[in-house]
Scaffold this motif. Structure first.
Motif, PDB file in Angstrom:
ATOM      1  N   ALA A 104      -4.117  -4.328  -6.552  1.00 43.10           N
ATOM      2  CA  ALA A 104      -4.538  -3.350  -5.536  1.00 43.10           C
ATOM      3  C   ALA A 104      -5.973  -2.886  -5.779  1.00 43.10           C
ATOM      4  O   ALA A 104      -6.437  -2.868  -6.934  1.00 43.10           O
ATOM      5  CB  ALA A 104      -3.603  -2.137  -5.565  1.00 43.10           C
ATOM      6  N   TRP A 105      -6.636  -2.530  -4.699  1.00 42.39           N
ATOM      7  CA  TRP A 105      -7.928  -1.812  -4.728  1.00 42.39           C
ATOM      8  C   TRP A 105      -9.079  -2.602  -5.356  1.00 42.39           C
ATOM      9  O   TRP A 105     -10.050  -2.020  -5.827  1.00 42.39           O
ATOM     10  CB  TRP A 105      -7.776  -0.468  -5.480  1.00 42.39           C
ATOM     11  CG  TRP A 105      -6.589   0.322  -5.036  1.00 42.39           C
ATOM     12  CD1 TRP A 105      -6.303   0.720  -3.773  1.00 42.39           C
ATOM     13  CD2 TRP A 105      -5.502   0.784  -5.857  1.00 42.39           C
ATOM     14  NE1 TRP A 105      -5.108   1.404  -3.741  1.00 42.39           N
ATOM     15  CE2 TRP A 105      -4.601   1.455  -5.007  1.00 42.39           C
ATOM     16  CE3 TRP A 105      -5.219   0.696  -7.232  1.00 42.39           C
ATOM     17  CZ2 TRP A 105      -3.421   2.044  -5.482  1.00 42.39           C
ATOM     18  CZ3 TRP A 105      -4.048   1.279  -7.699  1.00 42.39           C
ATOM     19  CH2 TRP A 105      -3.169   1.942  -6.836  1.00 42.39           C
TER      20      TRP A 105
ATOM     21  N   HIS B   2      -5.032  -1.919   1.167  1.00 45.42           N
ATOM     22  CA  HIS B   2      -5.127  -1.692  -0.283  1.00 45.42           C
ATOM     23  C   HIS B   2      -5.235  -2.974  -1.103  1.00 45.42           C
ATOM     24  O   HIS B   2      -5.565  -2.896  -2.296  1.00 45.42           O
ATOM     25  CB  HIS B   2      -3.915  -0.904  -0.781  1.00 45.42           C
ATOM     26  CG  HIS B   2      -3.837   0.491  -0.263  1.00 45.42           C
ATOM     27  ND1 HIS B   2      -4.879   1.394  -0.398  1.00 45.42           N
ATOM     28  CD2 HIS B   2      -2.864   1.156   0.403  1.00 45.42           C
ATOM     29  CE1 HIS B   2      -4.543   2.553   0.161  1.00 45.42           C
ATOM     30  NE2 HIS B   2      -3.332   2.429   0.664  1.00 45.42           N
TER      31      HIS B   2
END
Ligand code: NAP
Length: 276
Positions: free
Chosen positions: A15-16, A44
């Motif tokens: 994620a991210w 995300h």
């Protein structure tokens, strides 16, 4: 667990990471991670970037597909931004099928080891939408596109209602794990009773009080380990499958090396009830 899937003892979360996703996924594999967690939720996660990282690792001979445990997720429209992997006007069953087809294309594979419902449709409990979605996920699994299924961001109430609705028991639960809730004690107990593998995320970021606690600091000093290493080792010793999403090469190494930290059964119990 059955169905011939070997489940690693650590998952690398993607994620991210945006543009850094391909390089960090490849680095995680080079460092020794064999489990990769992603989602078809562009808000995300950059799932296609995970696929690029996997392809680079295959090309370089770091791993083969057979070495890996790949996990992705179906995310409802409410959890997405405008970059949807399905037609939002289609039925939920069709959305699941379209999201899965898109995930497999992103990841360059014909199946994933684990397919997870990112979160139930409502916070208060398991709904008919969830039952429809879950049935569509079971269909994907039965068609061979996933080996195991999971649910994420669930309360004990969700799980109890899911079972009462006659839904197939998940293979995984993936939850944010708060020490102040006994590290999600109720949900973990439910999972343990049913041989569901509990995946814990935000083990560091949700628990700053643990990282400050003298008990954890004392163990870290004795074991010549870092505080995160003690937390990750605790999570494994308590029966969890931890996730780390570190972007730091040294932290990747340290997280995997946390396997070598020794905790007594008393210490595991003490950390388990340290904050709640
Ligand atoms: N199902 C869901 O809804 C959901 C929600 C959130 C996350 N997840 C999954 O869980 C994964 C992990 O997310 P997370 O919430 O646990 O946070 P995370 O992305 O793992 O972030 C951990 C933070 O702690 C820092 N850190 C310091 N020392 C560390 C160490 N030794 N090892 C690891 N991190 C260290 C990291 O910084 P450095 O990068 O500098 O190390 C980072 O800022 C995600 O990538 C995703 O796959 C799932």
């Amino acid at each position: 667990m059955s169905v011939g899937v070997s489940i690693p003892d650590f998952l690398y979360g993607t994620a991210w990471k945006e543009d850094r996703t391909p390089a960090l996924t490849e680095l995680a594999l080079r460092t020794g991670f064999r489990g990769i967690d992603t989602a078809n939720q562009r808000r995300h996660y950059f799932e296609a970037g995970v696929g690029q990282g996997l392809a680079a690792a295959y090309r370089a001979g770091v791993v083969t597909r057979a070495d890996l445990f790949l996990q992705t997720k179906f995310t409802y429209p409410g959890g997405q931004d405008h970059r949807l992997p399905y037609d939002p006007a289609a039925s939920l069953s069709t959305q699941v099928a379209q999201s899965m087809a898109s995930s497999l294309e992103h990841l360059g594979t014909d199946h994933v080891e684990s397919y997870v419902l990112h979160g139930p449709a409502a916070g208060h409990g398991w709904t008919e939408d969830d039952s429809e979605t879950w049935a569509a996920m079971v269909k994907e699994r039965d068609a061979g596109r996933a080996r195991l299924l999971g649910v994420s961001n669930v309360s004990l109430r969700h799980l109890v209602q899911m079972a009462a609705a006659g839904a197939e028991t998940p293979g995984f639960v993936q939850n944010r794990c708060f020490a102040r809730l006994g590290w999600d004690r109720d949900v973990r107990a439910f999972c343990q009773d049913r041989r569901i593998v509990y995946q814990g995320f935000s083990l560091l970021t949700a628990n700053p009080e643990v990282l400050r606690h003298p008990l954890v600091a004392g163990i870290a000093a004795r074991e010549k380990a870092t505080l995160p290493q003690v937390v990750f080792r605790f999570a494994q010793a308590a029966g969890m499958l931890p996730l780390t999403g570190t972007s730091d090469a040294r932290h990747m190494e340290q997280d995997l090396a946390s396997r070598a930290v020794t905790l007594s059964a008393d210490e595991v119990r003490a950390i388990e009830s340290l904050a709640g």
